[in-house]
Design an enzyme around this catalytic site. Structure first.
Site, short mmCIF file in Angstrom:
data_model
loop_
_atom_site.label_atom_id
_atom_site.label_comp_id
_atom_site.label_asym_id
_atom_site.label_seq_id
_atom_site.Cartn_x
_atom_site.Cartn_y
_atom_site.Cartn_z
N LYS A 278 0.84 -1.20 0.00
CA LYS A 278 0.00 0.00 0.00
C LYS A 278 0.87 1.25 0.00
O LYS A 278 2.02 1.20 0.48
CB LYS A 278 -0.84 0.02 1.28
N ASP A 348 -2.83 -7.69 -1.54
CA ASP A 348 -3.57 -6.76 -0.69
C ASP A 348 -5.05 -7.14 -0.57
O ASP A 348 -5.78 -6.58 0.24
CB ASP A 348 -3.42 -5.33 -1.24
N GLU A 350 -6.33 -9.58 0.91
CA GLU A 350 -5.99 -10.68 1.80
C GLU A 350 -7.12 -11.09 2.73
O GLU A 350 -7.15 -12.24 3.19
CB GLU A 350 -4.74 -10.32 2.61
N ARG A 352 -10.25 -11.70 2.31
CA ARG A 352 -11.07 -12.80 1.80
C ARG A 352 -10.34 -14.13 1.90
O ARG A 352 -10.96 -15.18 2.08
CB ARG A 352 -11.51 -12.48 0.35
N1 BES Z 1 -8.11 -3.77 4.57
C1 BES Z 1 -8.29 -3.36 3.23
C2 BES Z 1 -9.61 -2.62 3.01
C3 BES Z 1 -9.75 -1.30 3.72
C4 BES Z 1 -9.47 -0.12 3.06
C5 BES Z 1 -10.24 -1.25 5.00
C6 BES Z 1 -9.63 1.09 3.70
C7 BES Z 1 -10.42 -0.03 5.64
C8 BES Z 1 -10.11 1.14 4.99
C9 BES Z 1 -8.28 -4.59 2.31
O1 BES Z 1 -7.49 -5.64 2.72
C10 BES Z 1 -7.78 -4.13 0.98
O2 BES Z 1 -6.64 -3.78 0.91
N2 BES Z 1 -8.64 -4.17 -0.03
C11 BES Z 1 -8.30 -3.76 -1.33
C12 BES Z 1 -8.83 -4.77 -2.29
C13 BES Z 1 -8.29 -4.64 -3.69
C14 BES Z 1 -6.81 -4.98 -3.72
C15 BES Z 1 -9.06 -5.57 -4.60
C16 BES Z 1 -8.93 -2.39 -1.56
O3 BES Z 1 -10.00 -2.13 -1.06
O4 BES Z 1 -8.30 -1.57 -2.23
ZN ZN Z 2 -7.11 -5.78 4.75
MN MN Z 3 -5.48 -5.46 2.06
#
Ligand code: BES
Ligand code: ZN
Ligand code: MN
Length: 500
Positions: A278, A348, A350, A352
């Site tokens: 990230k 990222d 992860e 799921r």
């Molecule tokens: N933990 C994040 C989602 C998240 C984002 C929670 C902001 C709280 C605040 C999750 O693991 C993630 O990184 N999701 C990605 C998915 C994508 C790579 C398909 C996302 O939402 O960008």
């Molecule tokens: Zn996450």
């Molecule tokens: Mn993530």
């Protein structure tokens, strides 16, 4: 903060809190004080345009004709519209108004005609709201100025039939304990709260209440074939864990009969994104990527604490998602416990991968009546719904309706989003049974839910995406800024209303 209930008494010293109904109708104690002050309270109300609408507050300092330091009048709106939520919010507003300059106060709860709930219940809900709002996570603040620290230590609620109020408040106090556990877990920094520490804490909390707690480490999970969960944690020096909490409060004659209810939580103690790392800005928020697991833990504490007559399982998958020489790579193919293989195209995505193994485990091991999972799963749900509602996905309309209704009542609201084959097929992979992202830009929260659905079979299931509601940057009536514990009160209510 301590909430006590006592018999009514005339306000003499210190701080008195009284209530006012829409249209300037002061309840008994308020009217009495107004008389003592020769009408100064009503004059102050008029000058401040305070009419008793819900959410309104009026402070009068050192009112003449009394020895009081302060009168706080709180509006409740129309008598026939008063419900638990309005009373919780009034309690929260009282706590916030007094927190910084007062040590204690008397809240005078008088009888109100046409009140839809009885006076003792009213007192209990006001106390509960004040308690919820009083939470503060300050254990790492060693140099805070005295004038910034809260002074309020206790509230005495004066009400006819104090014993009944105390009794009505008891289960609410247990729910608040659960909410506070969740807020503590969510607020802890990620160097302190890693999977093993999380597991230790909830094991101690839940066993003390008579629940059974099992902690599985990497070896046990390898034996179970949980390749999806383990792949996420393999880049971390902190060992991945899964914790299963079981509370069976059913009466002896029913103990073995009914299928258990099951709640499952995503517990990513820190989410760097892994090799699909990230950006730096805002990454610190990912300490609360264990919010779903935090809610399941707090919910279990609330249910065990109030000795709910239900059989319930809480299961959390705890990992840390780190980049490392041993981390999983984009392109890796992992085999989940269900036997289905997953091509990990983005490390990222992860959450799921963690949940799919925990869902499958709970489904097979406990054959539950239903499964509800909670996860800070996607940024996309924040784009769709913002920060006031969680996204809900379900394969069962009845279950979804029940959770929706509980949310409206308690003020932790959800909104249902669709599932469907047209979304599901976006996860088909050429190399494995599925990939962990769709690869497209649209419907990110839905495809994440579709992924989970591939692991629940025909067990009735609801998924709550709580990414937008787990952390709040501003104070609201019963939730101070920070970890909200959104989901604990919602699911406690859902259980209480439908199962016991
Ligand atoms: N933990 C994040 C989602 C998240 C984002 C929670 C902001 C709280 C605040 C999750 O693991 C993630 O990184 N999701 C990605 C998915 C994508 C790579 C398909 C996302 O939402 O960008
Ligand atoms: Zn996450
Ligand atoms: Mn993530």
């Amino acid at each position: 903060m301590k909430i006590t209930f006592a018999d009514p008494a005339r306000p003499a010293k210190g701080v008195a809190v009284v209530f006012v109904l829409e249209g300037g109708k002061w309840t008994e104690t308020g009217a009495l004080l107004d008389k003592k002050t020769k009408g100064a309270l009503r004059r102050a109300a008029k000058a401040a345009k305070f009419t008793g609408k819900k959410g309104q507050e009026l402070t009068v300092l050192a009112p003449t004709g009394t020895s009081l330091d302060r009168v706080l009048a709180v509006g409740l709106g129309n008598a026939d519209g008063i419900d638990a939520k309005i009373l919780n919010e009034a309690g929260g507003a009282i706590q916030a108004a007094l927190a910084k300059h007062t040590a204690s106060a008397d809240i005078h709860v008088d009888e109100i005609k046409k009140l839809p709930l009885d006076t003792s219940k009213m007192a209990a809900e006001i106390g509960y709201g004040a308690e919820l709002r009083s939470y503060r996570f300050d254990k790492y603040r060693t140099r805070e100025k005295a004038e910034n620290k809260p002074t309020l230590k206790g509230l005495t609620i004066r009400v006819p039939g104090a014993a009944a109020a105390r009794k009505a408040h008891a289960p609410l106090g247990k729910i608040a304990d659960g909410v506070f556990l969740t807020r503590d877990l969510v607020s802890e920094p990620p160097n302190v709260l890693y999977p093993a520490e999380f597991a230790d804490r909830i094991k101690a909390e839940l066993t003390a209440l008579g629940a059974k707690v099992t902690v599985l480490g990497v070896k046990e999970m390898e034996k179970l074939g949980m390749g999806a969960l383990l792949g996420v944690g393999q880049g971390s020096t902190r060992e991945s864990k899964m914790v299963i909490m079981e509370w069976n409060g059913l009466k002896a004659d029913k103990k073995g009969a009914a299928k258990p209810l099951a709640f499952i939580g995503k517990g990513v103690c820190f989410d760097t994104g892994g090799i699909s790392i990230k950006p730096a800005a805002g990454m610190e928020d990912m300490k609360w990527d264990m919010g779903g697991a935090g809610v399941v833990s707090g919910l279990m504490k609330a249910l065990a604490g109030r000795k709910a007559e239900v059989h319930v399982i809480g299961a959390v998958g705890l990992v840390e998602n780190m980049p490392d020489g041993n981390a999983q790579r984009p392109g890796d193919i992992v085999t989940s416990m269900s036997g289905q293989t997953v091509e990990v195209l983005n490390t990222d995505a992860e959450g799921r991968l963690v949940l799919c193994d925990v869902l499958h485990y709970v489904k097979e091991r406990f054959k539950p009546k239903f499964m509800v999972d909670l996860a800070t799963l996607t940024g996309a749900v924040i784009i769709a719904l913002g920060e006031s509602r969680a996204g809900m996905f379900a394969n069962d309309d009845d279950l979804a309706d029940k959770i929706f209704t509980a949310g409206e009542e308690i003020g932790e609201r959800v909104w249902r989003l669709p599932l469907g084959d047209e979304y599901d097929k976006l996860l088909d992979s050429d190399a494995a049974d599925m990939k962990n992202i769709s690869g497209g830009r649209g419907a990110g929260s839905i495809t994440a839910a579709q992924f989970l659905q591939r692991f629940v079979g025909d067990t009735p299931w609801v998924h709550l995406d709580i990414a937008g509601v787990t952390w709040s940057k501003k104070d609201t009536a019963v939730v101070p800024k920070g970890g909200t514990a959104f989901g604990v009160r919602l699911l406690e209510k859902f259980v209480a209303e439908n199962y016991g």
